[in-house]
Design an enzyme around this catalytic site. Structure first.
Site, PDB file in Angstrom:
ATOM      1  CD  GLU A  21      -3.026  -0.717   2.322  1.00 35.51           C
ATOM      2  OE1 GLU A  21      -3.903   0.049   1.991  1.00 35.51           O
ATOM      3  OE2 GLU A  21      -2.812  -1.466   3.352  1.00 35.51           O
ATOM      4  CE  LYS A  99      -5.980   1.302   2.130  1.00 40.76           C
ATOM      5  NZ  LYS A  99      -5.760   1.370   3.672  1.00 40.76           N
ATOM      6  CB  ILE A 196      -8.592  13.735  36.737  1.00 42.91           C
ATOM      7  CG1 ILE A 196      -9.110  13.423  35.170  1.00 42.91           C
ATOM      8  CG2 ILE A 196      -7.957  14.356  37.482  1.00 42.91           C
ATOM      9  CD1 ILE A 196      -8.222  14.398  34.018  1.00 42.91           C
ATOM     10  CD  GLU A 197     -12.386  18.021  40.303  1.00 44.33           C
ATOM     11  OE1 GLU A 197     -12.548  19.748  40.416  1.00 44.33           O
ATOM     12  OE2 GLU A 197     -14.072  17.936  40.529  1.00 44.33           O
TER      13      GLU A 197
END
Length: 270
Positions: A21, A99, A196-197
């Site tokens: 490719e 593609k 996250i906290e």
């Protein structure tokens, strides 16, 4: 919001995981939806008052024909980054990369990927901690923020030790600010901050009380949001020295110490 579509542009490219490719190449088809806030050319009929289709076409062609990567997902991101950099009037866009001759055994029409991206905004957050290993809490939160996909050009202000505000009978805080560019929507960013906290065992039992970590969105570009769950710019940011002192390392905010609370440098960072 107005939309400009460039549909089914065909180019020869070399994006793919397999050696042949990259060597021989194949056909790729790209379609774009470009969103602009009221195209001025609708009223003036002047070419300079709309997106230059030819310029966008050539930009996409350059990206596709020059790419040597593996994934069409990555190719779509590269196209998005390039197109958004070509014309500041484009606020967001959708890219579809097709593609048709993907090297897969089976019956199919084509393999394609569609992504949607918006123009990146400069965001500033304030972080604070006064429970447990305060510095480690700050650093762990910063590292987690920097690893979020879609956050780039991450910068960290110095860390300061600050006198508590509101509820004064509690340990001193460590505070800092971070700045970065992102196309993550504000409410989606807030959700990621809450994860996250929670990972750092943040609780919200006492207003202005002690906490392992507190992360607030101070600015999100020039956006103004007034919702119960999110206010941007953050209310009272300009009245809090624990925000303005580290913030001045990332943004010109004028007065750097608007209250009488003690703020001292804890760790200098360039």
């Amino acid at each position: 919001m107005d939309k400009i579509t460039l549909s089914k542009m065909e180019f020869d490219g070399h994006t793919g995981c397999l050696d042949f490719e990259k060597k021989d190449g194949q056909k790729f088809i790209v379609s774009l939806d470009l969103f602009v806030d009221r195209i001025k050319g609708c009223y003036t009929d002047e070419l300079s008052d709309t997106v230059d289709y030819a310029n966008i076409y050539e930009a996409v062609k350059e990206v596709v024909t020059g790419d040597k990567g593996n994934l069409i997902e990555s190719l779509a991101q590269k196209i998005s980054d390039r197109v958004l950099s070509e014309d500041k009037r484009i606020s967001r866009m959708k890219v579809t990369v097709t593609k048709p001759n993907a090297p897969i055994t089976g019956v199919f029409d084509a393999m394609e990927v569609t992504i949607e991206r918006r123009r990146k905004e400069y965001v500033i957050l304030s972080l604070g901690s006064n429970l447990g290993d305060r510095e480690n809490n700050i650093l762990t939160a910063e590292d987690a923020l920097e690893k979020i996909p879609g956050i780039t050009e991450f910068k960290r202000a110095s860390i300061y030790e600050t006198e508590p505000v509101g509820l004064e009978d509690q340990p001193y805080f460590l505070n800092t600010c971070v700045g970065f560019y992102t196309d993550i929507e504000p409410f989606d960013l807030l959700d990621k901050i809450h994860v996250i906290e929670n990972d750092l065992l943040r609780t919200r039992e006492i207003h202005w009380g002690p906490r392992t970590i507190d992360i607030d969105i101070i600015f999100y570009g020039d956006q103004v949001i007034m919702k119960p769950e999110l206010t941007i710019p953050h209310p009272r940011w300009n009245l809090r020295s624990f925000v303005t002192v580290p913030l001045r390392e990332l943004k010109d905010v004028g007065q750097d110490h608007p209250d009488d609370k003690e703020v001292s440098l804890y760790r200098k960072r360039e």
